[in-house]
Design a protein around this motif. Structure first.
Motif: not given
Length: 218
Positions: A79, A98, A72
């Motif tokens: 990520n 994310r 995240t």
């Protein structure tokens, strides 16, 4: 369930809090030593300072026995790297990441080890549902798949509902409050619950728009 959350920003911290409250073993990683120190003693999770893009750090955080890794951070490249390491090097069963920039969404697929891609605008509890694949964390999570939207609104010092009980807030028809997150802790709301600045209200509705919810609380 053993969970690793990479990124102790607002979103990562909330996810860690909710999953820990559901009796999961949660490790929260952040590269900012000051942020980790700030969270010490405030969260019911294991905190690890370091770069989650480093395999040794992920292994130290428990990736070898993790059931779920959620990336995240505010950097899409990070990520992706975290997701690839989790899936390919540590064989983590479920990996969620994310996407901060919608233009990068096409990259977030199983070639990079991503099982669940989560757009930045996804409401918190919808994200948790998609990431965990479970419905026992928050019972209302399945509603988003039955034509019911999950909407999140933050209470600020300027919100007109500050100091008011939930019973005083005129909710749109077909809308209920699912939970309120205060100081990082999810709370079961009651009609007498008094709102204050910093609260985050999660609602479910089959009729209201985000604008209508915002108007009710702000």
């Amino acid at each position: 369930m053993n969970v690793i959350v990479a990124g102790a920003g607002r979103l990562g911290t909330q996810i860690a809090q909710v999953l820990a409250a559901a009796h999961n073993e949660v490790t929260l990683i952040d590269s900012d030593d000051d942020r980790v120190a700030e969270l010490e003693g405030r969260l019911p999770v294991r905190l690890v300072a370091g770069d989650a893009c480093e395999p040794a750090l992920l292994e130290h955080a428990g990736a070898l026995t993790a059931d779920l890794v959620i990336a995240t951070t505010g950097d899409d490249e990070d990520n992706l790297v975290i997701s690839l390491l989790a899936k390919r090097r540590f064989a983590v069963d479920r990996v969620a990441a994310r996407v901060n920039d919608a233009d990068n969404t096409w990259l977030f697929d199983r070639r990079w080890g991503v099982d669940v891609v989560v757009p930045a605008a996804t409401p918190l509890i919808s994200l948790i549902e998609e990431a965990t694949g479970a419905t026992d964390t928050v019972a209302l999570l399945r509603l988003s798949k039955a034509g019911v939207d999950v909407i999140e609104t933050a209470i600020t010092a300027r919100s007109r509902t500050v100091g008011h009980a939930l019973a005083e807030v005129p909710l749109p028809e077909g809308t209920v409050i699912a939970t309120i997150i205060r100081d990082g802790q999810p709370t079961v709301p009651t009609p007498a619950f008094t709102l204050r600045a910093g609260d985050e209200v999660l609602l479910v509705s089959h009729t209201a728009t985000e604008q209508e919810i915002h108007a009710a609380f702000q």
